[in-house]
Design a protein around this motif. Structure first.
Motif, PDB file in Angstrom:
ATOM      1  N   PRO A  80       0.820  -1.219   0.000  1.00 18.47           N
ATOM      2  CA  PRO A  80       0.000   0.000   0.000  1.00 18.47           C
ATOM      3  C   PRO A  80       0.852   1.267   0.000  1.00 18.47           C
ATOM      4  O   PRO A  80       0.470   2.271  -0.604  1.00 18.47           O
ATOM      5  N   LEU A  81       2.013   1.216   0.656  1.00 20.19           N
ATOM      6  CA  LEU A  81       2.882   2.397   0.696  1.00 20.19           C
ATOM      7  C   LEU A  81       3.502   2.650  -0.670  1.00 20.19           C
ATOM      8  O   LEU A  81       3.590   3.788  -1.139  1.00 20.19           O
ATOM      9  N   LEU A  82       3.926   1.529  -1.316  1.00 21.40           N
ATOM     10  CA  LEU A  82       4.504   1.655  -2.657  1.00 21.40           C
ATOM     11  C   LEU A  82       3.486   2.237  -3.626  1.00 21.40           C
ATOM     12  O   LEU A  82       3.777   3.184  -4.370  1.00 21.40           O
ATOM     13  N   THR A  83       2.277   1.652  -3.619  1.00 20.76           N
ATOM     14  CA  THR A  83       1.268   2.154  -4.557  1.00 20.76           C
ATOM     15  C   THR A  83       0.856   3.572  -4.178  1.00 20.76           C
ATOM     16  O   THR A  83       0.536   4.377  -5.052  1.00 20.76           O
ATOM     17  N   GLY A  84       0.867   3.882  -2.867  1.00 12.89           N
ATOM     18  CA  GLY A  84       0.547   5.249  -2.451  1.00 12.89           C
ATOM     19  C   GLY A  84       1.539   6.233  -3.039  1.00 12.89           C
ATOM     20  O   GLY A  84       1.159   7.253  -3.632  1.00 12.89           O
ATOM     21  N   ALA A  91       9.398  14.422  -6.647  1.00 13.35           N
ATOM     22  CA  ALA A  91       8.054  14.107  -6.182  1.00 13.35           C
ATOM     23  C   ALA A  91       8.044  12.846  -5.320  1.00 13.35           C
ATOM     24  O   ALA A  91       7.406  12.801  -4.274  1.00 13.35           O
ATOM     25  N   ILE A  92       8.785  11.822  -5.755  1.00 10.81           N
ATOM     26  CA  ILE A  92       8.793  10.582  -4.976  1.00 10.81           C
ATOM     27  C   ILE A  92       9.379  10.812  -3.595  1.00 10.81           C
ATOM     28  O   ILE A  92       8.931  10.260  -2.600  1.00 10.81           O
ATOM     29  N   GLY A  93      10.398  11.660  -3.519  1.00 13.32           N
ATOM     30  CA  GLY A  93      11.115  11.825  -2.267  1.00 13.32           C
ATOM     31  C   GLY A  93      10.501  12.823  -1.311  1.00 13.32           C
ATOM     32  O   GLY A  93      10.898  12.905  -0.163  1.00 13.32           O
ATOM     33  N   GLU A  94       9.563  13.610  -1.781  1.00 12.83           N
ATOM     34  CA  GLU A  94       9.000  14.659  -0.943  1.00 12.83           C
ATOM     35  C   GLU A  94       8.228  14.057   0.235  1.00 12.83           C
ATOM     36  O   GLU A  94       7.527  13.067   0.088  1.00 12.83           O
ATOM     37  N   THR A  95       8.389  14.675   1.382  1.00  9.46           N
ATOM     38  CA  THR A  95       7.829  14.068   2.591  1.00  9.46           C
ATOM     39  C   THR A  95       6.750  14.901   3.263  1.00  9.46           C
ATOM     40  O   THR A  95       5.591  14.488   3.372  1.00  9.46           O
ATOM     41  N   MET A  96       7.134  16.097   3.730  1.00  5.86           N
ATOM     42  CA  MET A  96       6.273  16.812   4.665  1.00  5.86           C
ATOM     43  C   MET A  96       4.930  17.183   4.046  1.00  5.86           C
ATOM     44  O   MET A  96       3.877  16.899   4.613  1.00  5.86           O
ATOM     45  N   VAL A 113      -1.145  16.294   3.821  1.00  2.00           N
ATOM     46  CA  VAL A 113      -2.427  16.439   3.114  1.00  2.00           C
ATOM     47  C   VAL A 113      -3.013  15.171   2.493  1.00  2.00           C
ATOM     48  O   VAL A 113      -4.118  15.225   1.962  1.00  2.00           O
ATOM     49  N   THR A 114      -2.301  14.040   2.532  1.00  2.00           N
ATOM     50  CA  THR A 114      -2.873  12.892   1.808  1.00  2.00           C
ATOM     51  C   THR A 114      -3.795  12.027   2.662  1.00  2.00           C
ATOM     52  O   THR A 114      -4.310  11.027   2.188  1.00  2.00           O
ATOM     53  N   GLY A 115      -3.989  12.393   3.925  1.00  2.00           N
ATOM     54  CA  GLY A 115      -4.931  11.637   4.726  1.00  2.00           C
ATOM     55  C   GLY A 115      -4.337  10.424   5.408  1.00  2.00           C
ATOM     56  O   GLY A 115      -4.941   9.856   6.318  1.00  2.00           O
ATOM     57  N   ASN A 116      -3.123  10.017   4.952  1.00  2.00           N
ATOM     58  CA  ASN A 116      -2.373   8.988   5.661  1.00  2.00           C
ATOM     59  C   ASN A 116      -3.096   7.686   5.924  1.00  2.00           C
ATOM     60  O   ASN A 116      -2.989   7.105   6.999  1.00  2.00           O
ATOM     61  N   ALA A 146      -4.451   8.357   0.828  1.00  2.00           N
ATOM     62  CA  ALA A 146      -3.364   7.443   0.524  1.00  2.00           C
ATOM     63  C   ALA A 146      -2.238   7.717   1.502  1.00  2.00           C
ATOM     64  O   ALA A 146      -2.321   8.635   2.326  1.00  2.00           O
ATOM     65  N   ARG A 147      -1.211   6.904   1.403  1.00  2.00           N
ATOM     66  CA  ARG A 147      -0.074   7.146   2.272  1.00  2.00           C
ATOM     67  C   ARG A 147       1.181   6.723   1.546  1.00  2.00           C
ATOM     68  O   ARG A 147       1.250   5.630   1.012  1.00  2.00           O
ATOM     69  N   THR A 148       2.164   7.611   1.508  1.00  2.00           N
ATOM     70  CA  THR A 148       3.372   7.311   0.750  1.00  2.00           C
ATOM     71  C   THR A 148       4.424   6.671   1.655  1.00  2.00           C
ATOM     72  O   THR A 148       4.280   6.662   2.877  1.00  2.00           O
ATOM     73  N   MET A 149       5.479   6.159   1.036  1.00  2.00           N
ATOM     74  CA  MET A 149       6.582   5.568   1.794  1.00  2.00           C
ATOM     75  C   MET A 149       7.241   6.635   2.677  1.00  2.00           C
ATOM     76  O   MET A 149       7.525   6.404   3.856  1.00  2.00           O
ATOM     77  N   THR A 150       7.477   7.811   2.067  1.00  2.00           N
ATOM     78  CA  THR A 150       8.146   8.872   2.823  1.00  2.00           C
ATOM     79  C   THR A 150       7.334   9.268   4.050  1.00  2.00           C
ATOM     80  O   THR A 150       7.870   9.399   5.147  1.00  2.00           O
ATOM     81  N   ALA A 151       6.022   9.436   3.853  1.00  2.00           N
ATOM     82  CA  ALA A 151       5.172   9.877   4.959  1.00  2.00           C
ATOM     83  C   ALA A 151       5.151   8.827   6.063  1.00  2.00           C
ATOM     84  O   ALA A 151       5.131   9.163   7.248  1.00  2.00           O
ATOM     85  N   THR A 152       5.159   7.548   5.663  1.00  2.00           N
ATOM     86  CA  THR A 152       5.135   6.493   6.669  1.00  2.00           C
ATOM     87  C   THR A 152       6.377   6.553   7.546  1.00  2.00           C
ATOM     88  O   THR A 152       6.293   6.501   8.775  1.00  2.00           O
TER      89      THR A 152
END
Lengths: 287, 298
Positions: B66-70, B212-217, B222-225, B240-246
């Motif tokens: 889910p993090l990868l697809t996020g 874009a992939i590396g951006e975190t904060m 704003v993505t709802g996590n 969604a939730r990205t790898m960086t945010a996780t």
């Protein structure tokens, strides 16, 4: 037939130009809106008290002084750690490095360093500085992390500045009997200084605003006192803004905008310095 | 020459040389320390468990899909916005706008590049997310799409400045040739200048994707996590939730040396490798072009 074709061509061109103009405006106008809006909403929050007091009432009142001081400390220490190394590396790449595979691998490494996500720098800082070197969550660990992240920006802009100094300057200096290093220190570095400064400040601008690398290496939610040594943890403006806009319930909006404004002023101030240095250097340049 | 060089010069030259190698040392160090804390994850959690669709560390579910697809969906969304607007702006700045406009636009775009992502995230929460919720009639404005919008804003300065450099470096004689043949300025841009600059523009796009992939904060804010699988483009409009945010959200609350800690470092390795791949590809494009130019010129 021919006339209609020409008309079509001109019409297409006009439509195309209009579209591109719209796109450029759609890109640029929001930037002005963002800056203007934060100014408009943030200015009422700014007061002497806001800039010089500790936060009270769970961040909801009082000032943001420790966050400002923390960011200044982080920035100064990052500068001290990264600038000498960055400039030396740029001198090596511009003046000494032979054209071989190893130099090429240095360049690839630089490209990769500049592309590594900031949060990965945070992980690295946590693994190496905080845990392995036992520096703990501290200003020093955070600054070390930030300085490695800033390094590629400093190196690549400084190298470009060094390379833009005409070769003839070096030839003349060496033909007068100066050594390589003397030539670099007395002739090349002074000529390249404005460009190098630009690079340093651009790097710092990034370091000032970054949150992710200091999340687990040095920034904390709240400290009752100002940091006393490089080994203390610290509050920092970007982290503070993150905390008060996501973690504190019933946070007054104006304090948030005030904090955002202070951060923005710091970053834009640095940006302005770059612009001034650049235009003055361009005006002074005689070659 | 070498014999007259004093010992001071010798030492300084040495210091400079070692500093020059620092970039390589740091890249290796970063990779080493990611491996050191990330590889134990593979001992504690089986790879087949890592490649599942449920991320719920408290109960021991470490599926990173889910993090990868996020990350993927947010990045694709951002790229779809940033590329046309970024390249369009670059063409406008380099080919169409008069000099005076250009002198205003370039610093403005640079200014956007300097805005801290946490500030953009903050405005995202307060202003953009509520608007998006109303405009698109979603349950929440904190969705992948909002993240994609902010990411686009973060990637655009990179895309603009690199593509503008590429367009700028197309020799003026190309354009003059096209005009002399009767092409309009629009045709010249479309059929001569842009194709001639295409490898530079491609580099710009790749570097933008990398940012874009590396951006975190901003993304985290704003993505709802919500770590849900993004399966199609429509997932853009749910949280969604990205790898960086996780990593950023969870690393602070994790005990050093625990399984969760190791898995977060493992996600860091994945991110590192992705950024390595994107950046190596981007620079390979540049190097190839240089080689081709050398061949053409010789």
């Amino acid at each position: 037939m021919r006339g209609r074709f020409a008309l079509n061509r001109n019409l297409i061109q006009r439509l195309g130009f209009a579209l591109l103009t719209l796109m450029a405006m759609a890109t640029v106008i929001p930037i002005l809106l963002v800056v203007g809006y934060i100014l408009y909403k943030g200015l009422p929050a700014i007061s002497w008290e806001f800039l010089t007091q500790f936060p009270t009432d769970g961040m909801r009142a009082g000032g943001i002084m420790p966050a400002i001081v923390g960011t200044v400390y982080l920035t100064i220490l990052t500068t001290i750690l990264c600038v000498p190394l960055g400039i030396a590396a740029a001198v090596y790449l511009a003046e000494y490095a032979p054209e071989n595979n190893f130099t090429r691998s240095i360049r690839l490494a630089l490209i990769n360093l500049s592309g590594i996500p900031s949060v990965v720098y945070g992980l690295f800082g946590l693994g190496l500085f905080v845990v392995f070197m036992k520096l703990g969550t501290s200003i020093l660990a955070a600054s070390l992390t930030l300085s490695i992240m800033t390094l590629p920006v400093v190196i690549s802009t400084a190298e470009e500045a060094l390379r833009s100094v005409p070769q003839a300057f070096r030839t003349v200096s060496i033909s007068l009997g100066a050594t390589n290093w003397k030539t670099i220190r007395r002739i090349v570095l002074p000529e390249a200084l404005p460009g190098i400064m630009t690079g340093v400040i651009l790097g710092l601008e990034r370091a000032v605003g970054e949150t992710a690398p200091i999340l687990f290496t040095g920034a904390v939610f709240y400290t009752p006192n100002l940091p006393t040594s490089p080994l203390s943890p610290t509050m920092a403006l970007p982290y503070h803004l993150y905390v008060i806009s996501t973690q504190v319930p019933e946070m007054p909006v104006e304090v948030q905008y005030g904090t955002a404004l202070v951060l923005l002023v710091l970053v834009l101030g640095l940006n302005l310095v770059v612009t001034v240095i650049r235009s003055r250097a361009r005006a002074k340049r005689q070659w | 020459m070498e014999t007259t060089v004093g010992w001071r010069e010798y030492i300084i030259t040495r210091v400079i040389r070692v500093s020059g190698y620092s970039a390589v040392v740091f890249v290796l160090l970063i990779f080493l320390f990611l491996l050191r804390s990330g590889l134990p994850a593979l001992r504690e959690v089986r790879l087949s468990e890592l490649l599942t669709t449920r991320w719920y560390p408290i109960e021991g579910y470490y599926g990173i899909l889910p993090l990868l697809t996020g990350s993927l969906i947010v990045t694709v969304g951002a790229t779809l916005i940033a590329v046309p607007f970024g390249v369009g702006t670059a063409i406008f700045i380099s080919e169409i706008s008069p000099r005076s406009v250009r002198e205003v636009l370039k610093p403005l775009v640079e200014l956007l590049g300097g805005l801290p992502s946490v500030v953009l995230g903050f405005l995202g929460i307060l202003i953009i997310a509520p608007y998006i919720r109303i405009l698109l009639q979603l349950n929440t404005g904190l969705a992948a799409f909002t993240g994609a919008l902010l990411l686009a804003a973060i990637a655009i300065p990179t895309v603009v400045s690199v593509s503008e450099d590429a367009l700028d470096s197309v020799p003026r004689s190309y354009r003059e040739g096209a005009w002399a043949l009767g092409a309009t300025r629009w045709q010249t841009i479309w059929r001569v200048t842009l194709p001639a600059a295409r490898s530079g523009v491609l580099t710009a796009v790749l570097l933008g994707v990398g940012r874009a992939i590396g951006e975190t904060m901003a993304v985290m804010m704003v993505t709802g996590n919500a770590p849900v699988m993004a399966t199609h483009l429509g997932s853009l409009f749910s949280p969604a939730r990205t790898m960086t945010a996780t990593i950023a959200a969870e690393m602070g609350e994790v005990a050093t040396g625990s399984t969760h800690y190791h898995v977060l470092f493992f996600v860091g390795i994945v991110l590192f490798l992705i950024s390595l791949l994107v950046n190596l590809t981007a620079s390979a494009v540049v190097f190839r072009r240089r080689k081709r130019e050398e061949r053409v010129l010789s």
